[in-house]
Design a protein around this motif. Structure first.
Motif, PDB file in Angstrom:
ATOM      1  N   ALA A 140      11.399   6.940   2.040  1.00  0.00           N
ATOM      2  CA  ALA A 140      13.044   6.389   2.221  1.00  0.00           C
ATOM      3  C   ALA A 140      13.172   6.037   3.799  1.00  0.00           C
ATOM      4  O   ALA A 140      12.457   6.538   4.858  1.00  0.00           O
ATOM      5  CB  ALA A 140      13.578   7.754   1.801  1.00  0.00           C
ATOM      6  N   SER A 141      14.204   5.223   3.934  1.00  0.00           N
ATOM      7  CA  SER A 141      14.661   5.030   5.408  1.00  0.00           C
ATOM      8  C   SER A 141      16.192   4.785   5.493  1.00  0.00           C
ATOM      9  O   SER A 141      16.797   4.658   4.430  1.00  0.00           O
ATOM     10  CB  SER A 141      14.013   3.815   5.895  1.00  0.00           C
ATOM     11  N   HIS A 142      16.725   4.995   6.483  1.00  0.00           N
ATOM     12  CA  HIS A 142      18.175   4.608   6.767  1.00  0.00           C
ATOM     13  C   HIS A 142      18.294   4.332   8.146  1.00  0.00           C
ATOM     14  O   HIS A 142      17.459   4.711   9.246  1.00  0.00           O
ATOM     15  CB  HIS A 142      18.968   5.798   6.444  1.00  0.00           C
ATOM     16  N   ALA A 143      19.303   3.354   8.371  1.00  0.00           N
ATOM     17  CA  ALA A 143      19.599   2.783   9.707  1.00  0.00           C
ATOM     18  C   ALA A 143      21.040   3.404  10.053  1.00  0.00           C
ATOM     19  O   ALA A 143      21.903   3.198   9.171  1.00  0.00           O
ATOM     20  CB  ALA A 143      19.266   1.563   9.849  1.00  0.00           C
ATOM     21  N   CYS A 144      21.370   3.377  11.378  1.00  0.00           N
ATOM     22  CA  CYS A 144      22.429   3.682  11.913  1.00  0.00           C
ATOM     23  C   CYS A 144      22.611   3.047  13.380  1.00  0.00           C
ATOM     24  O   CYS A 144      21.657   2.901  14.007  1.00  0.00           O
ATOM     25  CB  CYS A 144      23.005   5.084  11.867  1.00  0.00           C
ATOM     26  N   ALA A 145      23.881   2.894  13.888  1.00  0.00           N
ATOM     27  CA  ALA A 145      23.960   2.459  15.246  1.00  0.00           C
ATOM     28  C   ALA A 145      25.269   2.745  15.591  1.00  0.00           C
ATOM     29  O   ALA A 145      25.987   3.309  15.095  1.00  0.00           O
ATOM     30  CB  ALA A 145      23.913   0.998  15.401  1.00  0.00           C
TER      31      ALA A 145
ATOM     32  N   THR B 194      20.254   1.809   3.510  1.00  0.00           N
ATOM     33  CA  THR B 194      19.679   3.228   2.982  1.00  0.00           C
ATOM     34  C   THR B 194      18.560   2.611   1.925  1.00  0.00           C
ATOM     35  O   THR B 194      19.300   1.933   0.856  1.00  0.00           O
ATOM     36  CB  THR B 194      20.459   4.098   2.521  1.00  0.00           C
ATOM     37  N   PHE B 195      17.411   3.041   2.198  1.00  0.00           N
ATOM     38  CA  PHE B 195      16.312   2.551   0.960  1.00  0.00           C
ATOM     39  C   PHE B 195      15.533   3.789   0.646  1.00  0.00           C
ATOM     40  O   PHE B 195      15.485   4.569   1.262  1.00  0.00           O
ATOM     41  CB  PHE B 195      15.372   1.563   1.439  1.00  0.00           C
ATOM     42  N   VAL B 196      15.523   4.032  -0.621  1.00  0.00           N
ATOM     43  CA  VAL B 196      14.470   5.200  -1.274  1.00  0.00           C
ATOM     44  C   VAL B 196      13.755   4.370  -2.318  1.00  0.00           C
ATOM     45  O   VAL B 196      14.150   3.795  -3.096  1.00  0.00           O
ATOM     46  CB  VAL B 196      15.380   6.341  -1.913  1.00  0.00           C
TER      47      VAL B 196
ATOM     48  N   ASN C  17      16.227  10.492  -6.453  1.00  0.00           N
ATOM     49  CA  ASN C  17      16.853  11.765  -7.315  1.00  0.00           C
ATOM     50  C   ASN C  17      16.097  13.054  -6.737  1.00  0.00           C
ATOM     51  O   ASN C  17      15.837  14.155  -7.289  1.00  0.00           O
ATOM     52  CB  ASN C  17      16.746  11.871  -8.767  1.00  0.00           C
ATOM     53  N   LYS C  18      15.578  12.833  -5.292  1.00  0.00           N
ATOM     54  CA  LYS C  18      14.956  14.101  -4.625  1.00  0.00           C
ATOM     55  C   LYS C  18      15.906  14.665  -3.476  1.00  0.00           C
ATOM     56  O   LYS C  18      15.379  15.276  -2.398  1.00  0.00           O
ATOM     57  CB  LYS C  18      13.528  13.681  -4.108  1.00  0.00           C
ATOM     58  N   ASN C  19      17.075  13.986  -3.177  1.00  0.00           N
ATOM     59  CA  ASN C  19      17.953  14.128  -2.098  1.00  0.00           C
ATOM     60  C   ASN C  19      17.493  13.741  -0.731  1.00  0.00           C
ATOM     61  O   ASN C  19      18.124  14.140   0.300  1.00  0.00           O
ATOM     62  CB  ASN C  19      18.205  15.728  -1.971  1.00  0.00           C
ATOM     63  N   LEU C  20      16.582  12.556  -0.928  1.00  0.00           N
ATOM     64  CA  LEU C  20      15.943  12.262   0.339  1.00  0.00           C
ATOM     65  C   LEU C  20      17.193  11.234   1.352  1.00  0.00           C
ATOM     66  O   LEU C  20      17.153  11.543   2.399  1.00  0.00           O
ATOM     67  CB  LEU C  20      14.898  11.069   0.205  1.00  0.00           C
ATOM     68  N   ALA C  21      18.200  10.592   0.545  1.00  0.00           N
ATOM     69  CA  ALA C  21      18.855   9.765   1.045  1.00  0.00           C
ATOM     70  C   ALA C  21      20.043  10.742   1.896  1.00  0.00           C
ATOM     71  O   ALA C  21      20.681  10.564   3.053  1.00  0.00           O
ATOM     72  CB  ALA C  21      19.575   8.822   0.054  1.00  0.00           C
ATOM     73  N   LYS C  22      20.361  11.914   1.078  1.00  0.00           N
ATOM     74  CA  LYS C  22      21.355  12.919   1.424  1.00  0.00           C
ATOM     75  C   LYS C  22      20.643  13.638   2.919  1.00  0.00           C
ATOM     76  O   LYS C  22      21.432  13.647   3.830  1.00  0.00           O
ATOM     77  CB  LYS C  22      21.522  13.839   0.493  1.00  0.00           C
ATOM     78  N   HIS C  23      19.738  13.857   2.873  1.00  0.00           N
ATOM     79  CA  HIS C  23      18.842  14.449   3.865  1.00  0.00           C
ATOM     80  C   HIS C  23      18.910  13.359   5.139  1.00  0.00           C
ATOM     81  O   HIS C  23      19.274  13.760   6.368  1.00  0.00           O
ATOM     82  CB  HIS C  23      17.584  14.848   3.831  1.00  0.00           C
ATOM     83  N   LEU C  24      18.667  12.149   4.905  1.00  0.00           N
ATOM     84  CA  LEU C  24      18.716  11.258   6.068  1.00  0.00           C
ATOM     85  C   LEU C  24      20.115  11.034   6.515  1.00  0.00           C
ATOM     86  O   LEU C  24      20.384  10.958   7.835  1.00  0.00           O
ATOM     87  CB  LEU C  24      18.135   9.784   5.597  1.00  0.00           C
TER      88      LEU C  24
ATOM     89  N   LEU D 106      27.165   9.638  -3.271  1.00  0.00           N
ATOM     90  CA  LEU D 106      26.365  10.184  -2.400  1.00  0.00           C
ATOM     91  C   LEU D 106      27.219  10.301  -0.998  1.00  0.00           C
ATOM     92  O   LEU D 106      27.378  11.572  -0.527  1.00  0.00           O
ATOM     93  CB  LEU D 106      25.235   9.207  -2.090  1.00  0.00           C
ATOM     94  N   VAL D 107      27.899   9.458  -0.739  1.00  0.00           N
ATOM     95  CA  VAL D 107      28.856   9.346   0.539  1.00  0.00           C
ATOM     96  C   VAL D 107      29.960  10.216   0.263  1.00  0.00           C
ATOM     97  O   VAL D 107      30.356  11.188   1.302  1.00  0.00           O
ATOM     98  CB  VAL D 107      28.993   7.905   1.027  1.00  0.00           C
ATOM     99  N   GLU D 108      30.678  10.274  -0.951  1.00  0.00           N
ATOM    100  CA  GLU D 108      31.651  11.224  -1.113  1.00  0.00           C
ATOM    101  C   GLU D 108      31.394  12.866  -0.926  1.00  0.00           C
ATOM    102  O   GLU D 108      32.144  13.232  -0.544  1.00  0.00           O
ATOM    103  CB  GLU D 108      32.293  10.640  -2.388  1.00  0.00           C
ATOM    104  N   SER D 109      29.992  12.977  -1.506  1.00  0.00           N
ATOM    105  CA  SER D 109      29.522  14.341  -1.344  1.00  0.00           C
ATOM    106  C   SER D 109      29.389  14.770   0.128  1.00  0.00           C
ATOM    107  O   SER D 109      29.468  16.117   0.303  1.00  0.00           O
ATOM    108  CB  SER D 109      28.062  14.517  -2.219  1.00  0.00           C
TER     109      SER D 109
END
Length: 289
Positions: free
Chosen positions: A1-6, A25-27, A33-40, A70-73
């Motif tokens: 999984a990966s995610h970017a921000c700036a 955001t990529f998983v 369904n392992k909460n990886l995106a949420k953790h990132l 996801l983002v609303e949570s």
């Protein structure tokens, strides 16, 4: 999984502040369904707070329900609807000969900055431009330089400016699948011979992003869009796109093109207590994608 921000500077309630933007955001399918995106995203928020960002925003394509959920949570809230119009490059189009179109030079950047600031004044999330800021943008953005900035000039005055960034120079986009909407549109355009063939999985998607958009009137900007269309046609680039609020005046400059639009939503999370956004239009640059 990966995610970017700036992080960048932008106007929030009329004041220049640090804001974060979240993107890409990529998983891997085997690990969803392992909460990886949420953790990132939670780690991203911690990073932004440590760096004094007052808010974070992200763009979500319409009907992407998993991303919205996801983002609303995590406390993001819907702010406004945006549109990403994609212009089909099919042929060269005429340009009025009385219009002087040229590439920008370093000595133009101050006037370009003034035009950009005039175009986007009173827009939330806009960073006021200057010659120095534009120079830094060219230096840090791969395959994007002052030679990618067109000007429309009349009587020595700049009436419109438009940057173009050829994404194929920095990444390869390959079509994996098409939703029903895109399949229907592609079939209709192909059957009616508007385009020689419909896009299909496995095709490379060559695109130009429009950025640094400034104009006194939409008609001035339209001449630059036509010019970029003709450049794209010669390079076998099939699509030109940008991002804006729905019903923004700049969309009037795109008339006369076959346009396939994608609706998007802007989601924002405030990271500072007692901060509220004004009910003002927002500025979003496609580079944020």
């Amino acid at each position: 999984a990966s995610h970017a921000c700036a992080i960048r500077n932008a106007l929030v309630n009329g004041k220049l502040r640090r804001v974060g933007y979240s993107f890409q955001t990529f998983v891997h399918p085997d690990h969803r369904n392992k909460n990886l995106a949420k953790h990132l995203l939670q780690n991203m928020e911690d990073f932004l707070i440590q760096n004094e960002a007052v808010l974070v925003y992200g763009l979500i394509i319409e009907k992407n329900l998993p991303s919205i959920k996801l983002v609303e949570s995590l406390g993001f809230r819907f702010h406004s609807k945006l549109v990403m119009p994609g212009l089909l490059v099919r042929k060269e189009v005429p340009i009025q000969p009385i219009e002087k179109i040229r590439f920008a030079k370093p000595e133009d950047l101050a006037d370009v900055s003034n035009l950009l600031n005039e175009t986007w004044q009173n827009h939330e999330l806009y960073e006021p431009a200057s010659a120095e800021i534009l120079s830094r943008l060219f230096n840090r953005t791969p395959k994007f330089s002052i030679e990618n900035l067109l000007l429309l000039e009349k009587g020595g005055e700049i009436f419109a400016c438009l940057g173009f960034w050829d994404w194929s120079q920095v990444m390869r986009l390959t079509v994996k699948s098409l939703n029903l909407k895109m399949k229907i549109i592609g079939s209709l355009l192909s059957v009616t011979r508007v385009i020689p063939k419909a896009l299909k999985p496995g095709d490379d998607l060559n695109q130009i992003l429009l950025t640094l958009i400034g104009f006194k009137e939409p008609s001035h900007l339209a001449a630059l869009v036509r010019h970029i269309n003709n450049m794209a046609f010669k390079k076998n680039i099939k699509q030109i796109f940008c991002i804006s609020e729905q019903n923004h005046p700049m969309l009037n400059s795109l008339k006369g093109f076959i346009r396939i639009s994608t609706n998007m939503s802007l989601y924002i999370k405030l990271l500072k207590d007692n901060l509220k956004l004004h009910e003002s239009p927002v500025f979003i640059d496609g580079i944020d994608l």
